[in-house]
Design a protein around this motif. Structure first.
Motif, PDB file in Angstrom:
ATOM      1  N   ALA A  11      -3.500  -1.161   3.443  1.00  0.00           N
ATOM      2  CA  ALA A  11      -2.971  -1.027   2.085  1.00  0.00           C
ATOM      3  C   ALA A  11      -1.450  -1.018   2.076  1.00  0.00           C
ATOM      4  O   ALA A  11      -0.825  -1.720   1.275  1.00  0.00           O
ATOM      5  CB  ALA A  11      -3.514   0.250   1.449  1.00  0.00           C
ATOM      6  N   PHE A  65     -11.974  -3.092   6.874  1.00  0.00           N
ATOM      7  CA  PHE A  65     -12.364  -1.864   6.178  1.00  0.00           C
ATOM      8  C   PHE A  65     -13.478  -2.142   5.172  1.00  0.00           C
ATOM      9  O   PHE A  65     -14.511  -1.455   5.151  1.00  0.00           O
ATOM     10  CB  PHE A  65     -11.145  -1.270   5.461  1.00  0.00           C
ATOM     11  CG  PHE A  65     -11.479  -0.199   4.468  1.00  0.00           C
ATOM     12  CD1 PHE A  65     -11.756   1.095   4.877  1.00  0.00           C
ATOM     13  CD2 PHE A  65     -11.536  -0.485   3.103  1.00  0.00           C
ATOM     14  CE1 PHE A  65     -12.079   2.083   3.962  1.00  0.00           C
ATOM     15  CE2 PHE A  65     -11.854   0.490   2.182  1.00  0.00           C
ATOM     16  CZ  PHE A  65     -12.126   1.775   2.612  1.00  0.00           C
ATOM     17  N   CYS A  66     -13.284  -3.161   4.347  1.00  0.00           N
ATOM     18  CA  CYS A  66     -14.258  -3.485   3.306  1.00  0.00           C
ATOM     19  C   CYS A  66     -15.597  -3.906   3.907  1.00  0.00           C
ATOM     20  O   CYS A  66     -16.657  -3.450   3.472  1.00  0.00           O
ATOM     21  CB  CYS A  66     -13.701  -4.603   2.424  1.00  0.00           C
ATOM     22  SG  CYS A  66     -14.745  -4.997   1.005  1.00  0.00           S
ATOM     23  N   LEU A 110      -5.791   3.078  -2.984  1.00  0.00           N
ATOM     24  CA  LEU A 110      -6.559   2.801  -1.762  1.00  0.00           C
ATOM     25  C   LEU A 110      -5.980   3.570  -0.579  1.00  0.00           C
ATOM     26  O   LEU A 110      -6.735   4.079   0.266  1.00  0.00           O
ATOM     27  CB  LEU A 110      -6.549   1.297  -1.467  1.00  0.00           C
ATOM     28  CG  LEU A 110      -7.371   0.859  -0.243  1.00  0.00           C
ATOM     29  CD1 LEU A 110      -8.846   1.193  -0.423  1.00  0.00           C
ATOM     30  CD2 LEU A 110      -7.212  -0.646   0.015  1.00  0.00           C
ATOM     31  N   ALA A 117     -10.577  -2.182  -2.223  1.00  0.00           N
ATOM     32  CA  ALA A 117     -10.185  -3.093  -1.147  1.00  0.00           C
ATOM     33  C   ALA A 117     -10.274  -4.545  -1.599  1.00  0.00           C
ATOM     34  O   ALA A 117      -9.352  -5.342  -1.353  1.00  0.00           O
ATOM     35  CB  ALA A 117     -11.078  -2.866   0.079  1.00  0.00           C
ATOM     36  N   ARG A 118     -11.376  -4.918  -2.282  1.00  0.00           N
ATOM     37  CA  ARG A 118     -11.531  -6.302  -2.737  1.00  0.00           C
ATOM     38  C   ARG A 118     -10.467  -6.670  -3.781  1.00  0.00           C
ATOM     39  O   ARG A 118      -9.938  -7.793  -3.774  1.00  0.00           O
ATOM     40  CB  ARG A 118     -12.928  -6.500  -3.343  1.00  0.00           C
ATOM     41  CG  ARG A 118     -14.072  -6.468  -2.356  1.00  0.00           C
ATOM     42  CD  ARG A 118     -13.918  -7.485  -1.246  1.00  0.00           C
ATOM     43  NE  ARG A 118     -13.666  -8.811  -1.768  1.00  0.00           N
ATOM     44  CZ  ARG A 118     -13.223  -9.829  -1.036  1.00  0.00           C
ATOM     45  NH1 ARG A 118     -12.954  -9.618   0.267  1.00  0.00           N
ATOM     46  NH2 ARG A 118     -13.030 -11.020  -1.560  1.00  0.00           N
ATOM     47  N   GLY A 133      -7.738   1.251   6.660  1.00  0.00           N
ATOM     48  CA  GLY A 133      -7.507   1.213   5.214  1.00  0.00           C
ATOM     49  C   GLY A 133      -6.090   1.595   4.843  1.00  0.00           C
ATOM     50  O   GLY A 133      -5.468   0.961   3.980  1.00  0.00           O
ATOM     51  N   ASN A 170      -8.025   6.412   1.572  1.00  0.00           N
ATOM     52  CA  ASN A 170      -8.232   6.310   3.019  1.00  0.00           C
ATOM     53  C   ASN A 170      -7.558   7.418   3.803  1.00  0.00           C
ATOM     54  O   ASN A 170      -7.985   7.727   4.915  1.00  0.00           O
ATOM     55  CB  ASN A 170      -7.737   4.946   3.521  1.00  0.00           C
ATOM     56  CG  ASN A 170      -8.747   3.858   3.280  1.00  0.00           C
ATOM     57  OD1 ASN A 170      -9.734   3.740   3.994  1.00  0.00           O
ATOM     58  ND2 ASN A 170      -8.525   3.052   2.249  1.00  0.00           N
ATOM     59  N   LYS A 183      -2.877  -0.343  -4.702  1.00  0.00           N
ATOM     60  CA  LYS A 183      -2.358  -0.209  -3.339  1.00  0.00           C
ATOM     61  C   LYS A 183      -2.312   1.247  -2.913  1.00  0.00           C
ATOM     62  O   LYS A 183      -2.842   1.620  -1.851  1.00  0.00           O
ATOM     63  CB  LYS A 183      -0.961  -0.832  -3.266  1.00  0.00           C
ATOM     64  CG  LYS A 183      -0.302  -0.724  -1.906  1.00  0.00           C
ATOM     65  CD  LYS A 183       1.040  -1.452  -1.922  1.00  0.00           C
ATOM     66  CE  LYS A 183       1.742  -1.363  -0.570  1.00  0.00           C
ATOM     67  NZ  LYS A 183       3.010  -2.125  -0.560  1.00  0.00           N
ATOM     68  N   ILE A 229      -7.178  -7.145  -1.932  1.00  0.00           N
ATOM     69  CA  ILE A 229      -7.222  -8.411  -1.185  1.00  0.00           C
ATOM     70  C   ILE A 229      -6.984  -9.587  -2.136  1.00  0.00           C
ATOM     71  O   ILE A 229      -6.237 -10.524  -1.819  1.00  0.00           O
ATOM     72  CB  ILE A 229      -8.580  -8.568  -0.462  1.00  0.00           C
ATOM     73  CG1 ILE A 229      -8.679  -7.570   0.704  1.00  0.00           C
ATOM     74  CG2 ILE A 229      -8.762  -9.990   0.061  1.00  0.00           C
ATOM     75  CD1 ILE A 229     -10.058  -7.505   1.342  1.00  0.00           C
ATOM     76  N   LEU A 258      -7.750  -4.960   5.786  1.00  0.00           N
ATOM     77  CA  LEU A 258      -8.466  -4.648   4.552  1.00  0.00           C
ATOM     78  C   LEU A 258      -9.874  -5.241   4.564  1.00  0.00           C
ATOM     79  O   LEU A 258     -10.835  -4.604   4.122  1.00  0.00           O
ATOM     80  CB  LEU A 258      -7.691  -5.176   3.343  1.00  0.00           C
ATOM     81  CG  LEU A 258      -6.391  -4.427   3.007  1.00  0.00           C
ATOM     82  CD1 LEU A 258      -5.646  -5.144   1.890  1.00  0.00           C
ATOM     83  CD2 LEU A 258      -6.682  -2.986   2.608  1.00  0.00           C
ATOM     84  N   LYS A 259     -10.023  -6.453   5.101  1.00  0.00           N
ATOM     85  CA  LYS A 259     -11.345  -7.069   5.198  1.00  0.00           C
ATOM     86  C   LYS A 259     -12.220  -6.326   6.204  1.00  0.00           C
ATOM     87  O   LYS A 259     -13.435  -6.200   6.006  1.00  0.00           O
ATOM     88  CB  LYS A 259     -11.217  -8.542   5.587  1.00  0.00           C
ATOM     89  CG  LYS A 259     -10.743  -9.429   4.436  1.00  0.00           C
ATOM     90  CD  LYS A 259     -10.731 -10.898   4.825  1.00  0.00           C
ATOM     91  CE  LYS A 259     -10.373 -11.772   3.629  1.00  0.00           C
ATOM     92  NZ  LYS A 259     -10.354 -13.215   3.987  1.00  0.00           N
TER      93      LYS A 259
END
Length: 270
Positions: free
Chosen positions: A83, A94-95, A19, A254-255, A79, A23, A16, A258, A91-92
């Motif tokens: 986070a 960003f990813c 990330l 990120a993944r 991001g 970012n 967390k 998530i 998050l999705k």
């Protein structure tokens, strides 16, 4: 049924805040790019008259700085907030955007390798369009001068390309003092001169081509860049790999975060 790496589902503080730290650098860099771009536009008076952007036929380097700044600022913000707030949507976003940029970079690299002639023609066209706008934008002018001075080149294919610019065109009816000349960045520097002679390229193309070699660079910048790339292929590859690894690391963080959040939500649902 959810497979999870821990016996009890939980959001890892390591991932967390790692990330978030990842970012925050993006976000701060985006702020710096935006600030620099807006300051450059204010210095050129663009903020008070936006038509100056559309009036430039070549590339305004500040636009590129602003686009990079907006992308980095948006990704960094998404991001960071995603986070800290454990927001899956952010998050999705960003990813997914990082994945898209990574695939776009890969596609451009492959296309550039497979269609070299097409890329060369587009670069030539791009360079010629910017030569036309050389005197219209100070930032563009500085970039072209730096490119020619560093690579010891002149024009896209050669000095004659400066006929594309109305101030340097030998055939135009312009009474410009620079007519039939080249910018000072095309001149071969004299080690004895401590002050740059900005008039060294005046009238040079009125002379025979045999006299050019002693005074200006006669190699085009496209040829110079083509010769530069094989000599520095390891540096270019290293930069590309470093950027790719940073992007892959961001995607991994990120993944993973998530997956943690989804696992916690799934466990709380039972």
């Amino acid at each position: 049924m959810h497979y999870y790496r821990y016996s009890n589902a939980e959001v890892s503080c390591w991932y967390k805040y790692l990330l978030f730290s990842y970012n925050i650098v993006f976000w701060l860099a985006g702020v710096a790019f935006l600030a620099a771009g807006l300051w450059a536009w204010s210095e050129k008076g663009v903020l008070s008259d936006l038509t100056k952007v559309t009036g430039l036929h070549g590339l305004d380097p500040v636009v590129l700085v602003l686009v990079v700044g907006i992308v980095m600022f948006t990704l960094g913000f998404a991001g960071c907030v995603g986070a800290l707030r454990e927001n899956i949507c952010l998050l999705k976003f960003f990813c997914g955007t990082i994945v898209f940029i990574f695939l776009l970079e890969l596609a451009v690299a492959v296309m550039a390798f497979l269609f070299q002639d097409w890329v060369r023609d587009r670069v030539k066209e791009f360079f010629e369009n910017n030569i036309k706008s050389y005197r219209d934008d100070i930032d563009l002018q500085n970039i072209i001068d730096s490119l020619q001075r560093i690579n010891h080149c002149c024009g896209a294919q050669g000095p004659e390309d400066w006929d594309f610019n109305i101030y340097f065109d030998c055939k135009s009816e312009s009474k410009s003092r620079e007519k039939c000349g080249v910018p000072f960045s095309c001149c071969i520097p004299d080690p004895a001169q401590k002050v740059v002679n900005t008039q060294c390229g005046y009238d040079i193309r009125k002379k025979s081509k045999s006299e050019w070699d002693d005074q200006i660079f006669v190699k085009g910048c496209i040829h110079a860049l083509e010769a530069w790339l094989p000599r520095n292929i390891y540096i270019v590859a290293g930069v590309f790999i470093a950027i790719s690894l940073l992007q892959i690391f961001g995607i991994f963080l990120a993944r993973t975060l998530i997956a943690d959040i989804e696992a916690v939500k799934a466990s709380n649902a039972f």
